[in-house]
Scaffold this motif. Structure first.
Motif: not given
Length: 101
Positions: A29-30, A33, A43, A61
């Motif tokens: 997720g990181r 993102h 997004r 994310e």
């Protein structure tokens, strides 16, 4: 006299696997993102490019969802990158590398 027993003890191996899955989801997720921000995408923009909904992107994310291969492939393609995942008995490593321009 009988003693009441509580719930069965959790299997430590299962707990460790759940922790590893959560860490992998969080790291993925990181990376998604950070790459989205690097590309200047919202997004909604990423969701459109990846044929997903903004809430789906937000869950991924946020580390709350670990996508299967098909949506993951669409995300990586939308982010113009290469995803490498290395899994073994000692842990995991995940990287998202932009394509060379």
């Amino acid at each position: 006299m009988s003693q009441s027993q509580g719930p069965p003890a959790a299997d430590p191996a299962q707990y460790d696997q759940q922790q590893l899955d959560a860490l992998l989801a969080t790291e993925l997720g990181r990376l998604i993102h950070d790459r989205r921000i690097e590309l200047g995408l919202s997004r909604a923009d990423l969701a459109e490019r990846a044929e997903m909904t903004p809430p789906q992107v937000a869950r991924i994310e946020g580390g709350g969802s670990l996508p299967t291969l098909q949506p993951l492939h669409r995300l990586v393609r939308a982010l113009d990158g290469v995803l490498n995942v290395s899994l073994d008995a000692n842990g995991s490593r995940i990287t998202l590398t932009p394509h060379a321009t």
